[in-house]
Design an enzyme around this catalytic site. Sequence first.
Site, PDB file in Angstrom:
ATOM      1  N   PRO A   2      12.212  18.990  19.077  1.00  0.00           N
ATOM      2  CA  PRO A   2      13.571  19.134  19.536  1.00  0.00           C
ATOM      3  C   PRO A   2      14.267  20.255  18.755  1.00  0.00           C
ATOM      4  O   PRO A   2      14.251  20.270  17.532  1.00  0.00           O
ATOM      5  CB  PRO A   2      14.172  17.789  19.193  1.00  0.00           C
ATOM      6  CG  PRO A   2      13.033  16.902  18.810  1.00  0.00           C
ATOM      7  CD  PRO A   2      11.838  17.738  18.620  1.00  0.00           C
ATOM      8  N   GLU A   3      14.781  21.194  19.466  1.00  0.00           N
ATOM      9  CA  GLU A   3      15.598  22.236  18.846  1.00  0.00           C
ATOM     10  C   GLU A   3      17.055  21.801  19.000  1.00  0.00           C
ATOM     11  O   GLU A   3      17.315  20.675  19.423  1.00  0.00           O
ATOM     12  CB  GLU A   3      15.318  23.579  19.529  1.00  0.00           C
ATOM     13  CG  GLU A   3      13.829  23.935  19.503  1.00  0.00           C
ATOM     14  CD  GLU A   3      13.490  25.276  20.128  1.00  0.00           C
ATOM     15  OE1 GLU A   3      14.343  26.173  20.127  1.00  0.00           O
ATOM     16  OE2 GLU A   3      12.363  25.416  20.627  1.00  0.00           O
ATOM     17  N   HIS A 105       3.639   3.914  17.194  1.00  0.00           N
ATOM     18  CA  HIS A 105       4.393   4.936  16.466  1.00  0.00           C
ATOM     19  C   HIS A 105       5.883   4.602  16.369  1.00  0.00           C
ATOM     20  O   HIS A 105       6.692   5.464  16.070  1.00  0.00           O
ATOM     21  CB  HIS A 105       4.198   6.303  17.124  1.00  0.00           C
ATOM     22  CG  HIS A 105       2.755   6.726  17.187  1.00  0.00           C
ATOM     23  ND1 HIS A 105       1.951   6.787  16.067  1.00  0.00           N
ATOM     24  CD2 HIS A 105       1.973   7.096  18.223  1.00  0.00           C
ATOM     25  CE1 HIS A 105       0.733   7.180  16.419  1.00  0.00           C
ATOM     26  NE2 HIS A 105       0.720   7.360  17.721  1.00  0.00           N
ATOM     27  N   ARG A 124       3.567  12.240  15.426  1.00  0.00           N
ATOM     28  CA  ARG A 124       3.007  13.137  14.401  1.00  0.00           C
ATOM     29  C   ARG A 124       3.634  12.918  13.017  1.00  0.00           C
ATOM     30  O   ARG A 124       3.147  13.474  12.039  1.00  0.00           O
ATOM     31  CB  ARG A 124       3.167  14.594  14.838  1.00  0.00           C
ATOM     32  CG  ARG A 124       2.252  14.918  15.988  1.00  0.00           C
ATOM     33  CD  ARG A 124       2.493  16.297  16.541  1.00  0.00           C
ATOM     34  NE  ARG A 124       1.958  17.344  15.688  1.00  0.00           N
ATOM     35  CZ  ARG A 124       2.073  18.639  15.951  1.00  0.00           C
ATOM     36  NH1 ARG A 124       2.713  19.036  17.031  1.00  0.00           N
ATOM     37  NH2 ARG A 124       1.557  19.529  15.153  1.00  0.00           N
TER      38      ARG A 124
END
Length: 294
Positions: A2-3, A105, A124
């Site tokens: 996400p930017e 996760h 991740r």
Amino acid sequence: MPELPEVETVRRGLEPAMTGAVLDRVEQRRKDLRFAFPERFAERLQGRRVTALGRRAKYLLADLDSGEVLVMHLGMTGRFTVERPGDAPSAPGDFHHAAGGNAVHDHVVFHLSNGFRITYNDARRFGFMALVERAGLEEHPLFRHVGIEPLGNALDGATLARLFAGRSAPLKAALLDQRLVAGLGNIYVCEALHRAGLSPSRAAGTLARKDGGPTARAERLATVIRDVLEEAVAAGGSTLRDYVHTDGSLGYFQHAFRVYDREGEPCPAPGCRGIVRRLVQSGRSTFFCGVCQR
DNA sequence: AAGAACTCCTGTTGGC
DNA sequence: TGCCAACAGGAGTTCT
């Protein structure tokens, strides 16, 4: 990850559920993400009320009534999901995992006093959370070197020129450097450079005049950075792989990409006959048109 | 001292 | 279909 537009979209999704609510119970399911969680993380959060939910660069900032700020970074694959178990329609499975996340996760779950449940999922584990005193936030190591907010009033050609003056690094690298301008990532840097007609390989310093003032290129770049970010926020960000909204829906700015992930396609610039090419700069893909970007 | 490479981790994709 | 290499939106640390 996400930017900025994706983080801002997540913030807007979390805000109505979190602001004003008390963190009744916090489940921390592992000791670390990218970094270790703070000492006594859950205990320090439980019983605290969230007074505001803000954003700085790509960080989410939940102000607590303890005077601390819960700092959250999504890394590459971090996602928040907001659910109201009490209101859940009898859908098969829950939409959170239907939206693509895998429950193994789910690393943190916030149970709020208003009935909302907020889950942080991060395959991740490049994301992280921290607790920082609000009073010293800007001087904290996480924020001390963070650059200007591109959607604030500080981004203009003169500022870009000052930040870039004397730098031989390529524009691509300079724009990704969070210490200069904060919030841009690989996608929006590629898109902004195409809109500005600037080569990603051009030395950043060439956007400053000898006296340090802005060139026309610097002015243009500042303008298009704001444009592309504003348009992306309005579109709810870009969904490529992992990113989804807090309700599981998708952003749609990816349909407006001009060069990102469009290798081999015709350059969309009016009148340009170029082909979008891919280049690797410091290990990351850059998409650009070699004809109209100079 | 700036710039680039390497690193963390898992999941997906594309080529054979 | 299976296997494997390449690659993915970030960014701190370590090299040159």
